[in-house]
Write an enzyme that holds these catalytic residues in place. Structure first.
Site: not given
Length: 325
Positions: A184, A7, A129, A99, A4-5, A247
């Site tokens: 988050k 990775g 992060g 996450k 994916g993005s 995001s």
């Protein structure tokens, strides 16, 4: 393990740091494109991946690997690991990029990894992060945290990915890094909803700040070091995810805030996973289990899964009793 993005971007980080890299892609056509065209057609197609090997055979990818990077969505990690565990080396470091909190079990990703593979917790590391994949793939400067109970393994991962645009720090607070990374995404959904409603920077800043308070309460209840959540894996990741148009969680929330439904929000993020949509339920349940109040997380869950309107969400939050900060 995963194309994916994030990775894909992290594979580039590792390669640029001088580390030999093999990418595993679930779909054979993706693996072929990675191996022959040195591009990922579905994610970050503009990024040159020359020098990185690729395969759709997990055994070939895992053969001899010192560090196994787990770059699949949090809710699919258990299933994938079940298929891979027999081929993971007995002393390989298992590095999670996911996450989230697993639905049902309420386990953090490091706990899922240890449970499925039987690996000692000292072999399991996490990376967290402000890691917006497109910016890092473009070699824009960024910092991150590698957390592992075994400081020496954290340092080994640090050296494997440190380069002139990617600066990893080490930490032994795995809980803090994982709670910051999971929560988050939910707060970013709330920020996106507010932005979609036309609310301004004061509102966004208030959500981020109160969101951080929720994250710190839950982290402390689970044994995290509050200092971790004031750093890159907490505030840093939170600010990037809550404010950037790159995001997925913020973008998903923005569609909801503008009046679109869940299907429209999914289409707007091009079918990519907005982890917070699923994690908000698990995080809310985990918080309830530990007696932690998380009103923003609860509100996001109600909008995403209980049919509540975004205007209801704002009303609930503003209608809460006034008290000392």
């Amino acid at each position: 393990m995963g194309a994916g993005s994030w990775g894909t971007a992290f594979a580039k980080v590792l390669y640029d740091a001088g580390t030999e890299v093999t990418m595993w892609a679930r779909r054979p056509e993706v693996a072929k494109a990675l191996a022959t065209e040195h591009r990922n057609p579905g994610y970050l197609p503009e990024v040159d991946l020359t020098g990185i090997a690729a395969t759709d055979d997990h055994r070939a990818a895992l053969d001899g690997a010192d560090i196994v990077v787990l770059a699949v969505p949090s809710q699919t990690l258990r299933e994938n690991l079940g298929a891979w565990r027999a081929d993971i080396g007995p002393d390989a470091t298992l590095l999670s990029l996911a996450k989230g909190i697993e639905t049902g079990t309420l386990l953090r990703m490091s706990q899922v990894i240890a449970e499925v593979t039987g690996a000692h917790v000292g072999r399991v590391a996490v990376l967290s992060g402000p890691n917006l994949a497109r910016e890092i793939a473009a070699r824009q400067p960024a910092a991150s945290v590698v957390a592992c109970a075994d400081a020496a393994r954290a340092e080994a991962v640090q050296h494997a990915c440190a380069g002139n645009y990617f600066r990893p720090y080490t930490n032994t607070d795995v809980i803090g890094c994982e709670i910051g990374g999971a929560c988050k995404n939910v707060i970013a959904l709330a920020c996106g909803i507010a932005a979609g409603m036309g609310l301004g920077d004061n509102s966004i800043a208030s959500i981020i700040t109160r969101g951080l308070a929720e994250i710190m309460r839950l982290g402390s209840a689970l044994g995290a070091n509050p200092v971790t959540l004031a750093g890159l894996a907490g505030v840093g990741d939170l600010v990037a995810t809550c404010t950037s148009p790159l995001s997925r969680n913020r973008s998903f929330g923005q569609v909801l805030g503008a009046g679109g439904g869940m299907e429209a929000a999914q289409q707007a993020t091009h079918g990519q996973v907005a982890e917070g949509v699923k994690s908000c339920t698990s995080i809310r349940t985990l918080a309830e289990r530990h007696g932690v109040e998380m009103p923003l997380t609860t509100a996001v869950h109600q909008v995403c899964h209980e049919g509540a309107s975004v205007s209801d969400m704002v009303g609930w939050l503003l209608g809460r009793r006034i008290k000392p900060e």
